[in-house]
Design a protein around this motif. Structure first.
Motif, PDB file in Angstrom:
ATOM      1  N   VAL A   1       0.853  -1.193   0.000  1.00  0.00           N
ATOM      2  CA  VAL A   1       0.000   0.000   0.000  1.00  0.00           C
ATOM      3  C   VAL A   1       0.883   1.236   0.000  1.00  0.00           C
ATOM      4  N   VAL A   2       0.409   2.288  -0.651  1.00  0.00           N
ATOM      5  CA  VAL A   2       1.152   3.540  -0.662  1.00  0.00           C
ATOM      6  C   VAL A   2       0.203   4.661  -0.228  1.00  0.00           C
ATOM      7  N   VAL A   3       0.686   5.461   0.745  1.00  0.00           N
ATOM      8  CA  VAL A   3      -0.160   6.463   1.402  1.00  0.00           C
ATOM      9  C   VAL A   3       0.536   7.822   1.322  1.00  0.00           C
ATOM     10  N   ASP A   4      -0.258   8.866   1.178  1.00  0.00           N
ATOM     11  CA  ASP A   4       0.281  10.229   1.224  1.00  0.00           C
ATOM     12  C   ASP A   4       0.628  10.532   2.688  1.00  0.00           C
ATOM     13  N   ALA A   5       1.902  10.801   2.958  1.00  0.00           N
ATOM     14  CA  ALA A   5       2.354  10.967   4.345  1.00  0.00           C
ATOM     15  C   ALA A   5       1.778  12.222   4.998  1.00  0.00           C
ATOM     16  N   GLU A   6       1.321  13.201   4.202  1.00  0.00           N
ATOM     17  CA  GLU A   6       0.786  14.430   4.794  1.00  0.00           C
ATOM     18  C   GLU A   6      -0.726  14.359   5.001  1.00  0.00           C
ATOM     19  N   THR A   7      -1.448  13.920   3.966  1.00  0.00           N
ATOM     20  CA  THR A   7      -2.913  13.884   4.080  1.00  0.00           C
ATOM     21  C   THR A   7      -3.412  12.588   4.706  1.00  0.00           C
ATOM     22  N   HIS A   8      -2.555  11.584   4.746  1.00  0.00           N
ATOM     23  CA  HIS A   8      -2.901  10.244   5.241  1.00  0.00           C
ATOM     24  C   HIS A   8      -3.935   9.533   4.364  1.00  0.00           C
ATOM     25  N   LYS A   9      -4.132  10.038   3.157  1.00  0.00           N
ATOM     26  CA  LYS A   9      -5.050   9.369   2.225  1.00  0.00           C
ATOM     27  C   LYS A   9      -4.311   8.229   1.528  1.00  0.00           C
ATOM     28  N   ILE A  10      -5.020   7.139   1.308  1.00  0.00           N
ATOM     29  CA  ILE A  10      -4.423   6.018   0.573  1.00  0.00           C
ATOM     30  C   ILE A  10      -4.371   6.397  -0.909  1.00  0.00           C
ATOM     31  N   LEU A  11      -3.209   6.244  -1.505  1.00  0.00           N
ATOM     32  CA  LEU A  11      -3.052   6.593  -2.932  1.00  0.00           C
ATOM     33  C   LEU A  11      -3.214   5.371  -3.828  1.00  0.00           C
ATOM     34  N   GLY A  12      -2.811   4.213  -3.328  1.00  0.00           N
ATOM     35  CA  GLY A  12      -2.914   3.020  -4.156  1.00  0.00           C
ATOM     36  C   GLY A  12      -2.545   1.777  -3.384  1.00  0.00           C
ATOM     37  N   ALA A  13      -2.900   0.632  -3.945  1.00  0.00           N
ATOM     38  CA  ALA A  13      -2.562  -0.642  -3.296  1.00  0.00           C
ATOM     39  C   ALA A  13      -2.568  -1.755  -4.321  1.00  0.00           C
ATOM     40  N   ALA A  14      -1.840  -2.800  -3.983  1.00  0.00           N
ATOM     41  CA  ALA A  14      -1.827  -4.010  -4.813  1.00  0.00           C
ATOM     42  C   ALA A  14      -1.867  -5.203  -3.880  1.00  0.00           C
ATOM     43  N   ILE A  15      -2.704  -6.157  -4.212  1.00  0.00           N
ATOM     44  CA  ILE A  15      -2.679  -7.413  -3.453  1.00  0.00           C
ATOM     45  C   ILE A  15      -2.503  -8.539  -4.470  1.00  0.00           C
ATOM     46  N   LEU A  16      -1.287  -9.035  -4.543  1.00  0.00           N
ATOM     47  CA  LEU A  16      -0.993 -10.191  -5.389  1.00  0.00           C
ATOM     48  C   LEU A  16      -0.988 -11.385  -4.453  1.00  0.00           C
ATOM     49  N   GLY A  17      -2.064 -12.138  -4.470  1.00  0.00           N
ATOM     50  CA  GLY A  17      -2.137 -13.259  -3.542  1.00  0.00           C
ATOM     51  C   GLY A  17      -3.523 -13.856  -3.557  1.00  0.00           C
ATOM     52  N   THR A  18      -3.643 -14.976  -2.894  1.00  0.00           N
ATOM     53  CA  THR A  18      -4.940 -15.648  -2.865  1.00  0.00           C
ATOM     54  C   THR A  18      -6.004 -14.676  -2.353  1.00  0.00           C
ATOM     55  N   GLY A  19      -7.117 -14.609  -3.044  1.00  0.00           N
ATOM     56  CA  GLY A  19      -8.192 -13.697  -2.639  1.00  0.00           C
ATOM     57  C   GLY A  19      -7.899 -12.227  -2.876  1.00  0.00           C
ATOM     58  N   GLY A  20      -6.811 -11.913  -3.563  1.00  0.00           N
ATOM     59  CA  GLY A  20      -6.416 -10.516  -3.766  1.00  0.00           C
ATOM     60  C   GLY A  20      -7.451  -9.707  -4.535  1.00  0.00           C
ATOM     61  N   ASP A  21      -8.155 -10.378  -5.456  1.00  0.00           N
ATOM     62  CA  ASP A  21      -9.168  -9.678  -6.262  1.00  0.00           C
ATOM     63  C   ASP A  21     -10.348  -9.238  -5.405  1.00  0.00           C
ATOM     64  N   GLU A  22     -10.618  -9.951  -4.311  1.00  0.00           N
ATOM     65  CA  GLU A  22     -11.720  -9.568  -3.416  1.00  0.00           C
ATOM     66  C   GLU A  22     -11.218  -8.628  -2.325  1.00  0.00           C
ATOM     67  N   ALA A  23     -10.086  -8.986  -1.728  1.00  0.00           N
ATOM     68  CA  ALA A  23      -9.595  -8.229  -0.566  1.00  0.00           C
ATOM     69  C   ALA A  23      -9.290  -6.771  -0.916  1.00  0.00           C
ATOM     70  N   ILE A  24      -8.920  -6.512  -2.156  1.00  0.00           N
ATOM     71  CA  ILE A  24      -8.556  -5.151  -2.569  1.00  0.00           C
ATOM     72  C   ILE A  24      -9.734  -4.182  -2.396  1.00  0.00           C
ATOM     73  N   HIS A  25     -10.959  -4.719  -2.372  1.00  0.00           N
ATOM     74  CA  HIS A  25     -12.120  -3.826  -2.262  1.00  0.00           C
ATOM     75  C   HIS A  25     -12.191  -3.081  -0.935  1.00  0.00           C
TER      76      HIS A  25
END
Ligand SMILES: Cc1cc2nc3c(=O)[nH]c(=O)nc-3n(C[C@H](O)[C@H](O)[C@H](O)COP(=O)(O)OP(=O)(O)OC[C@H]3O[C@@H](n4cnc5c(N)ncnc54)[C@H](O)[C@@H]3O)c2cc1C
Length: 462
Positions: free
Chosen positions: A395-419
């Motif tokens: 996961v990558v987060v903006d250190a100032e606003t604390h908003k999540i900018l993006g994420a990747a889950i390569l792994g079992t169930g990753g297509d669901e967990a990303i939601h």
């Protein structure tokens, strides 16, 4: 005399039918024109058959691994490709028939089968007939691109459509193109028992993803016996008694690979070259994608473009969202914009890759201070219990606003967990909201808060 409607929809893919439903409910008369199969790419030659076949490939993979789980099958696993195909055909046919029945039963909707072409900005020709309407919606999708590669005309090649017709496992499938579509076919056919080589022009697979993701995916495929040839600068073809020889001209390895079957998976072209767009005054970009504004209106008032043909998305969910945007703006007085959509998608190899928002590289390019979190799937209980520990989440987060900018889950169930991450981003919440949630054990999702609590400032120090 042209047949007059309140609206014409060209293409019955992922946006058209739902839009017809909304417009007819608003008491408009609507003509839907489809030249081929109802449901379009996703239903007939895209998502539906490929994910159905990937499920067969997963079953074969698990069967081969049966002993690890204490499940003993006598003898080697055999693939009945005709049954694999029949299963995919049946699932697709069911969906296709459903779309067609829905449209044909829609009060106020006239369904026409044929190729639609503009005669002017408000008139469309279908065969001998003319249709006219003050609103026209283009939902024509795309098709496999076939670039003018050396020797391509000499060999028989498959595309994402024609490969679905195989009822025998190919001896050696060479997949030209190491991106999303190519990799899904590569892994499934390997699992069906084919020898598989992926030939990719670029230095790494799925170059749009972060390097770590590309490398992990390559390792997953190679471990299953897929040969990956990256840096194939001069891809070309010639006839060969066994099928086709593919020139790879890589920096290392054999310069030529002999294939029984070649799959071209080198991108998609929009179905806009045979639509008569110039007559309607609808502008396209140099690649043929229809230029649209934030509300998906084209350069010609009264004409909109939705789905893959506008180049603003390449997925079923983005095509469907295009319908939602157009319908909300036209019928509900809203002002929804396509740029409000947070990009999200999955790559359906096994384990899948779920992706949302920016890659780390994209986040770094913004120049903001970042927090980055990572966790290997070997440290996710659910993955360990399932015996599926390949991959990692990030996961990558903006250190100032604390908003999540993006994420990747390569792994079992990753297509669901990303939601879980996608929902937080859509809510505009800070990462702490997700970090303090109490997820269910044992799931892949439960480790997302742990990962968020364990982030470090980005060492690249942009
Ligand atoms: C192999 C593969 C796997 C995929 N897997 C996924 C996935 O897992 N998840 C995902 O989200 N997306 C996936 N996609 C992408 C997805 O299929 C497309 O993004 C989606 O179908 C786009 O929908 P659309 O409505 O824009 O166009 P389409 O679904 O392509 O529909 C366009 C329709 O317009 C018709 N048409 C075209 N020109 C004319 C004309 N002149 N007159 C009349 N009719 C016309 C076509 O026949 C077609 O039915 C995949 C694609 C491929 C190729």
């Amino acid at each position: 005399m042209a047949h007059r409607f309140d609206a014409i929809i060209i293409g019955a893919g992922q946006a058209g039918p739902s839009l017809a439903d909304r417009l007819t409910r608003a008491k408009m008369t609507v003509a839907v024109v489809e030249r081929n199969l109802f449901g379009g790419t996703c239903v007939n030659t895209g998502c539906t058959p490929t994910k159905t076949m990937a499920a067969s490939a997963y079953a074969a993979h698990l069967a081969r691994r049966g002993r690890e789980y204490g499940v003993v099958l006598d003898g080697p696993v055999k693939i009945d490709m005709a049954r694999v195909k029949a299963r995919a055909d049946a699932v697709a046919a069911n969906s296709r028939t459903g779309v067609e029945k829905w449209l044909r039963g829609m009060p106020g909707c006239t369904v026409m089968q044929g190729h639609a072409r503009f005669e002017s900005a408000d008139t469309v020709r279908v065969g001998e007939g003319l249709l006219t309407a003050p609103r026209i919606f283009i939902n024509v999708g795309g098709r496999a691109a076939v670039p003018d590669m050396p020797g391509i005309g000499e060999v028989d090649y498959l595309t994402n459509s024609t490969i679905l017709g195989l009822d025998r496992v190919p001896e050696h499938l060479v997949v030209v193109g190491g991106s999303y579509i190519g990799l899904e076919f590569a892994q499934m056919h390997r699992r069906f028992g084919a020898e598989v080589t992926v030939v990719e022009k670029g230095p790494r697979l799925i170059a749009r993803e972060d390097e770590g993701i590309s490398e992990a995916i390559r390792a997953i495929l190679v471990e299953e016996g897929v040969t990956v040839r990256t840096g194939a600068e001069c891809i070309g073809f010639r006839r060969h008694p066994k099928g086709a020889a593919v020139f790879v001209d890589c920096t290392s390895g054999e310069p030529e690979v002999v294939a029984s079957h070649v799959l071209l998976a080198v991108g998609r072209s929009p179905n806009t070259d045979d639509l008569g767009l110039a007559r309607a005054g609808v502008a396209t970009d140099p690649r043929g994608f229809i230029a649209v504004d934030e509300g998906l209106a084209t350069s010609m008032p009264g004409i909109w473009a939705l789905g893959d043909c506008n180049g603003r998305g390449a997925f079923t969910h983005t095509a469907y969202n295009d319908f939602e945007i157009v319908a909300a703006n036209l019928l509900d007085g809203e002002e929804r914009r396509v740029s409000d959509r947070i990009p999200a998608y999955a790559l359906y190899i096994d384990p899948p890759l779920g992706r949302v928002g920016m890659t780390v590289a994209q986040a770094r390019a913004t120049g903001r201070p970042l927090l980055i979190g990572e966790r290997p799937m070997t440290r996710v209980s659910r993955a360990i219990e399932k015996g599926e520990t390949k991959g990692f989440m990030q996961v990558v987060v903006d250190a100032e606003t604390h908003k999540i900018l993006g994420a990747a889950i390569l792994g079992t169930g990753g297509d669901e967990a990303i939601h879980g991450v996608l929902d937080m981003m859509n809510a505009g919440a800070s990462y702490a909201t997700l970090q303090h949630a109490v997820p269910i054990h044992p799931t892949v999702s439960e480790l997302i808060p742990t990962m968020l609590g364990d982030m470090r400032p980005d060492a690249s120090g942009s």
